[in-house]
Design an enzyme around this catalytic site. Structure first.
Site: not given
Ligand code: FE2
Length: 281
Positions: A12, A59, A193, A240
């Site tokens: 996302h 977030h 990431h 995530e």
């Molecule tokens: Fe995220």
């Protein structure tokens, strides 16, 4: 009866949303990413979901770091796109399904998953970018959406196995809802990431692809990964990926891989995507 018709998982990445909003999807850098979701939109359209349960993380947008629920279910009738610092994304308001959401909350909490019930929430890119990737950019989203927020931003997040079992409880809840509804469950976030610190820019394609293979199989490998292994192998934000296991847990043990796409990078993130159907279907 309502039923889970498929699960779709995808990254996302906020920059994907920015590319859409700024009309940059035709640029060479972005065509590589968006080309992988062309087939997706047709598959999802053919599935004709009435409701999408979108498992995502906030977030620090709707929930400040003052308090972060581990699991929070959006039970409102609508969820406006959040302002993440440069104005709300120009995407449709996300329309909820408050009756099904309330039913899921009732069922899942009785099954000992202590969800936070959320009656007001703005949704950030974690929810709206996957909607774009699945449905394109319509003037209204084609189905109702139940956002399920998972904490992966404030230690300690839930384990992947806990997320998988929550998915099973959600499936049980959906299948006890009396109205005939076609429910798509989406897992979002990841893949590997890390956005800050000395290892910023870390991407581990080998880890990601093994994770996708596990989801397409019985998911036992993915369920067994500990937080420290996500951190070490997939970067600080790779955690995530536990959210994909909520969607996987809502499926049969045996699934059919309908579609897969993987590319590196989008922004500084690996983009992964997989659509699963129950093998029996
Ligand atoms: Fe995220």
């Amino acid at each position: 009866m309502a039923k889970i018709i498929a699960s779709a998982m995808c990254s996302h990445v906020p920059a994907i949303g920015a590319a859409i909003d700024l009309g940059k999807t035709g640029e060479p850098y972005w065509t590589r990413v968006f080309s992988g979701f062309e087939k997706t939109k047709q598959i999802i359209a053919d599935l004709k979901p009435d409701v999408a349960i979108v498992v995502f993380n906030d977030h620090a947008t709707a929930f400040s770091m003052d308090f972060v629920p581990t699991f929070a279910l959006g039970c409102a009738d609508e969820f406006a796109p959040a302002d993440e610092g440069w104005g709300p994304r120009p995407v449709p308001v996300v329309k909820g399904h408050s009756e099904l959401a309330a039913h899921i909350a009732q069922s899942v909490i009785q099954d000992e998953f202590d969800l936070t019930v959320v009656n007001k929430m703005e949704v950030d890119h974690g929810c709206t970018v996957p909607l774009n990737l699945m449905f394109g950019s319509p003037s209204e989203w084609p189905c109702k959406v139940i956002p399920l927020m998972v904490n992966v931003v404030l230690f300690p997040p839930p384990s992947g196995n806990r997320c998988f079992n929550l998915g099973k409880a959600i499936r049980k809840a959906v299948e006890s809802y009396p109205e005939d509804l076609r429910v798509l469950i989406m897992g979002t976030g990841g893949m590997s990431h890390q956005i800050s610190g000395p290892r910023a820019g870390l991407i581990n394609s080998e880890f990601d692809k093994k994770y996708l293979d596990s989801l397409a199989g019985d998911a036992s490998h993915a369920r067994s990964i500990k937080h420290v292994e996500f951190m070490r192998e997939a970067g600080a934000e790779g955690i995530e990926m536990v959210m994909w296991l909520v969607a996987r847990g809502a499926m049969d043990e045996k699934v059919t891989e309908k579609y897969r796409f993987y590319t590196v990078p989008a922004s500084n993130t690996a983009v992964g995507h997989i659509i699963l159907e129950n093998a029996a279907a």
